[in-house]
Scaffold this active site. Sequence first.
Site, short mmCIF file in Angstrom:
data_model
loop_
_atom_site.label_atom_id
_atom_site.label_comp_id
_atom_site.label_asym_id
_atom_site.label_seq_id
_atom_site.Cartn_x
_atom_site.Cartn_y
_atom_site.Cartn_z
N GLU B 189 0.75 -1.37 -0.03
CA GLU B 189 -0.07 -0.22 0.17
C GLU B 189 0.82 1.47 0.04
OE1 GLU B 189 -0.76 -2.55 1.99
OE2 GLU B 189 -2.77 -3.37 1.43
N HIS B 258 -10.26 -4.23 11.10
CA HIS B 258 -10.97 -4.18 9.83
C HIS B 258 -11.87 -3.40 9.80
CE1 HIS B 258 -7.84 -7.36 8.89
NE2 HIS B 258 -8.19 -7.32 7.48
#
Lengths: 338, 456
Positions: B189, B258
């Site tokens: 990322e 998450h």
Amino acid sequence: MATTKKLAASHAEAAAAGDVSSAELLCYYRDMLLIRRFEEKSGQMYGMGLIGGFCHLYIGQEAVVVGIQSVLIPGDSVITSYRDHGHMIACGMDSKGVMAELTGRRGGYSKGKGGSMHMFSREKAFYGGHGIVGAQVPIGTGLAFSHKYKNDGHISATYFGDGAVNQGQVYESFNMAALWKLPCLYVLENNKYAMGTAQARAAAGELYQRGMAYGIPGVQVNGMDVLAVRAAAQEWGDYVRSGKGPAILEMQTYRYRGHSMSDPAKYRSKEEVAKVRSEADPIDNFRRMLLEKGHTTEDALKEIDREIKVIVTEAAEFAQQSPEPEISELWTDVLVGA
Amino acid sequence: MPIDILMPALSPTMTEGKLVRWLKSEGDAVKSGEALFEIETDKATMEVEASDEGRLGAIFVAAGTERVAVNARVAVLLGEGESAVAGSATQGAPVGIPVAVAAAPTPPAKAPPVTVAPRVDDEAKFFAKASRRTVRDALRDAMAEEMRRDPGVFVMGEEVAEYQGAYKVTQGLLQEFGASRVIDTPITEHGFAGLAVGAAFGGLKPIVEFMTFNFSMQAIDHIINSAAKTLYMSGGQMGCPIVFRGPNGAAARVGAQHSQCYASWYAHCPGLKVVAPWSAADAKGLLKAAIRDPNPVIFLENEIMYGQSFDVPDDPEFVLPIGKARIERAGRDVTITAFSRMVGHALTAAETLAAMGIEAEVINLRSLRPLDTETILASLKKTNRLVTVEEGWGYAGIGAEIAALVMERAFDDLDAPVVRVCGADVPLPYAANLEQLALPQPEAIVDAAKSVCYRS
Ligand SMILES: Cc1ncc(C[n+]2csc(CCOP(=O)(O)OP(=O)(O)O)c2C)c(N)n1
Ligand SMILES: [Mg+2]
């Protein structure tokens, strides 16, 4: 398998003997000297309180950027860290605009809003000027991505230091650049120190081999010799431009001054600095070679010195006379079209 | 001309220092870069180097002198053939170079109002021809249409191409646009966010998909420091047209790492635009706007919404203005602001409230930066009561911002203190019952609305 080799020793002679004209050699001398004098002036202006904040000088490393830039063509992208004054000058950016940015004035490249570490020029394809160590590496890789996407034949020269090379994002970039064969020339300026940390205290292994696992060729180059840099840049710049993927050039160089202005440099001895200065100075040695080989005369070099003195003095004057930014500038350039 | 050697400032804070000792004597030849004298600053002992070549003339400040002011003349450097007579060359001349400390500018008290595109009151007109679409398909359609329109638009992210998207949002794009424009990245990322920023500087228009915004934490340095700030730092030269998109906030039972909402994190930062669609029409109209926008846009989706269907206008020119909210339900008794999935909860709550005789006005914020303050203030003027809803934590959240806004700009319009409905101030638990308790439910919105209406 990646080719990695230590010290491309024969480059300097090859270049000196052959393909580079005397006029071109004088250009390199001039560019290196301009960077040095510009940086000395910056240091002086900092001392006078005209430049604020951080100011990282490039003195000692001039041969690196001048050698690399000598093989780039207009439209190739260039990006580096906060130690960026030399890169901007080598990209052909105007000394006045650079110096005025250092003093935070409206005539600066970023209208005074960026400072020493943050200057850019779309016209010269210079993409900064980045203050986050290592961040310019994925961005430079992305510039290479844009060249490939547009198929415009250009490459991205992405400069970073021996400290930055330990950032994870560098390897994320190497992986993608190799995977997608991006035209990125990684120029690792190993000036032996990251602030006060010597390379050996921070980095395991040889830096030019850091791309090996990705199949990226790496070579170690004498970054104190502009012709050695040029020869390596020519060879590997061509390689990168031909679509074969990225390459890493580890430039063995040295910074004479402290990391930034307020660095007392207690982590190294004066003798160490003095030795490099007297034995390996990229400008002094090149000057001697130019005279010995008959490329120029003392008088011609003196004339270059004078010319540069004028440029630097004018830049310093401009940087002091250019007004501070308009107050309204506080609110501009936050968003495009706002 | 002799050059004055001044006491230098070696740090931004230094005003004076001690001249410890001289390393050169009067008459010595000096090369540029050679150390001249040593000084002790507030931080360290350092050597001062000559910035020019010449011969050291007179020394004015002796070794050991304490508290030498920055910019005081300590010696003079002589050029070729210049006289070494102590100080004569510069005597009488003003000493000390003026320091550029301009009078502190008084900044205008407030930023000029953020201009947003004129309100599309004709939004309804687009719905004359509309089809039922899921949020997922609306997002895909938006990308596909914009990619057809502009060859510089491309998508990159983990599993966006061959796998067709971790949540199938990019379904079919690889087949239509090929691998050079629909790019599977490694799990990297930080790297691909930075790479995409570079591509945007290089003239392309990247759409970066984060598998979820939780993973954008790996990349937040490039989002803020590289994408959001560079335009300003470059004096307007380096625009960064880029979209960072993906699901944000809680899904269902995926645990604390998450499930976070990053709305307030990104909305905090100038240089970004932040949008959070609720319906499929929002998703399509706002994503197209985000892709066309010349600025970095954070596009916060919600996984639970992907499968829900709404009417979406067929017209490919249905592009919603960033910075405008939408009143999803008109009402006179209380204003409820919400964004993303919470708009649905607010509408559910409004139904319950209506049965009790409380008519709630539900504002779908759509855009969090810029925030449509006018719509919020106009509604409050009518209802005089405000409840804010967000899935994320309340501390320093979007609701806190809105509460501050109305306190500053519409204090007299408030008949009751603002109430914030938000996620519990804990990492999101996994257990079904606890997760349910930690996230805002319609009942909590009902209770909040009743309380600001002083109803029990
Ligand atoms: C992410 C990040 N960490 C730390 C710093 C502080 N810092 C600025 S420069 C520097 C050393 C970098 O050294 P190197 O990469 O060798 O470049 P050089 O300064 O030698 O040119 C550090 C630690 C920073 N600016 N960014
Ligand atoms: Mg270094």
